[in-house]
Write a protein that holds these residues in place. Sequence first.
Motif, PDB file in Angstrom:
ATOM      1  N   THR A 215       0.654  -1.032  -0.065  1.00 59.24           N
ATOM      2  CA  THR A 215       0.128   0.238   0.180  1.00 59.24           C
ATOM      3  C   THR A 215       0.326   1.342   0.022  1.00 59.24           C
ATOM      4  O   THR A 215       0.447   2.892  -0.672  1.00 59.24           O
TER       5      THR A 215
ATOM      6  N   ASP B 232      -9.675   0.889  10.276  1.00 61.04           N
ATOM      7  CA  ASP B 232     -10.536   1.303   8.473  1.00 61.04           C
ATOM      8  C   ASP B 232     -11.812   0.337   8.416  1.00 61.04           C
ATOM      9  O   ASP B 232     -11.973  -0.190   7.097  1.00 61.04           O
TER      10      ASP B 232
ATOM     11  N   ARG C 124     -14.544   0.364   4.586  1.00 61.41           N
ATOM     12  CA  ARG C 124     -14.217   0.113   3.476  1.00 61.41           C
ATOM     13  C   ARG C 124     -14.322  -1.160   2.284  1.00 61.41           C
ATOM     14  O   ARG C 124     -13.931  -1.272   1.544  1.00 61.41           O
TER      15      ARG C 124
ATOM     16  N   TYR D  77     -14.332  -4.830   3.331  1.00 65.28           N
ATOM     17  CA  TYR D  77     -13.269  -5.774   3.393  1.00 65.28           C
ATOM     18  C   TYR D  77     -14.528  -6.727   2.994  1.00 65.28           C
ATOM     19  O   TYR D  77     -15.463  -7.168   2.593  1.00 65.28           O
TER      20      TYR D  77
ATOM     21  N   GLN E  35      -7.675  -1.952   9.695  1.00 65.45           N
ATOM     22  CA  GLN E  35      -8.626  -2.674   9.823  1.00 65.45           C
ATOM     23  C   GLN E  35      -8.495  -3.867  11.247  1.00 65.45           C
ATOM     24  O   GLN E  35      -8.828  -5.186  11.326  1.00 65.45           O
TER      25      GLN E  35
ATOM     26  N   ASN F 164      -5.476  -5.353   6.405  1.00 65.82           N
ATOM     27  CA  ASN F 164      -5.460  -4.073   5.599  1.00 65.82           C
ATOM     28  C   ASN F 164      -6.604  -5.161   3.840  1.00 65.82           C
ATOM     29  O   ASN F 164      -6.706  -5.807   4.036  1.00 65.82           O
ATOM     30  N   ARG F 165      -6.543  -3.479   2.864  1.00 66.50           N
ATOM     31  CA  ARG F 165      -7.567  -3.566   2.116  1.00 66.50           C
ATOM     32  C   ARG F 165      -6.291  -5.467   0.605  1.00 66.50           C
ATOM     33  O   ARG F 165      -7.242  -4.785   0.065  1.00 66.50           O
ATOM     34  N   ASP F 166      -4.791  -5.714   1.060  1.00 66.09           N
ATOM     35  CA  ASP F 166      -4.804  -6.740   0.507  1.00 66.09           C
ATOM     36  C   ASP F 166      -4.269  -7.755   0.682  1.00 66.09           C
ATOM     37  O   ASP F 166      -3.220  -8.198   0.273  1.00 66.09           O
TER      38      ASP F 166
END
Length: 371
Positions: free
Chosen positions: A36, A44, A47, A49, A82, A99-101
């Motif tokens: 990121t 987070d 968002r 997920y 998150q 995380n978002r990944d």
Amino acid sequence: MRIVAAFRRNVYARHARKALTSRNAAVALTSLSVITGCASAQDDSDRGYDRHDNGGRHVKVMIISMFGPEGQVWLDNLGPWQPVKVPGLSPDYPNVNCNRDDVCVMTTGMGHTNAAASIMALGFSDQFDLRHTYFLVAGIAGIDPARGTVGAAAWAKYLVDFGIQWELDAREKPADWETGFTGINTKGPKEKPPLDYRTEVFALNASLADAAYAISRNVKLSDSDEAKVARAKFSYAPANQPPAVIQCDTLAGDTWWSGKYIGERARDWTRLLTDGKGVYCTTQQEDNATFEALKRAASVNRVDLSRVAVLRTGSDFDRPYQGQTAADNLLNYASQGGFAPAIQNLYLTGGPVVKEIVTHWGAWQKGVPSH
């Protein structure tokens, strides 16, 4: 000689803030932000997920640390995060941060007991879908100066438990024994025990260990002036050389030790339990417990054991240099200057592997790609 884990935690706590906020640490940690590129840990949760249809969140990589600074080096570089509270985790580290990944970080707490309990809670939590997850166990360790040096980063293929032995005080051992340690239900130190506990030794997926090593072997590792001084006191390599990424195996046991003779037993014990295939180089507390807990989850198809990698970085030497006492090496380990580089090098070495898996998930999703 015994020392409880809390002692080292207290000493590390005094050194960690200064070490990890130094200019050298800041440069090293921000230069390799992966995935990121954001270096903040924050909530987070809004968002959206991805989640599995049973409610469990898909995870591509789960990074397992054992105490605060080991986890923080990842949190500082791979956010935003998150936090997911998981029942049964350590009260000191109650959240898994994702995380978002689809990269997550958890901290077990130090020692066999904390590691086993926390990983069992994770492995059997319905909040995550871990069936295709790669697990990166990443922590600091003592290191054998014949195999590495402070700051070195070692990918393991074997996990060996040093604690599951019989022990006699060395002052009371038989005269023909070179050590007071012997395998349980054996007649002497050179006899391989029957492995009745089923946790004495584990073989990791060698293909994954080799892939992780190939990806990270040329990274530039962090160092410190104090570590350079400590290395120079050894008259031989690799102890007196700069840190490097290496491959060698790790030994678990809750009793912290130091010394030439226990160190020789560590080497012999690793060879004995791996039938000559393993090479001891790092000593830590948790990894056999962590793997066994993952194995329990794998027994009901919640985890794939072929996706477990173990990275240990050398924070201090496991035995003294010539002329130094074992007691001095143990009690003054923090003066070796290896703590900050070892923490940084977890990320510098493991980060490229995490990035490779996430960036090329199509190639890694079904297993370690063949090269």
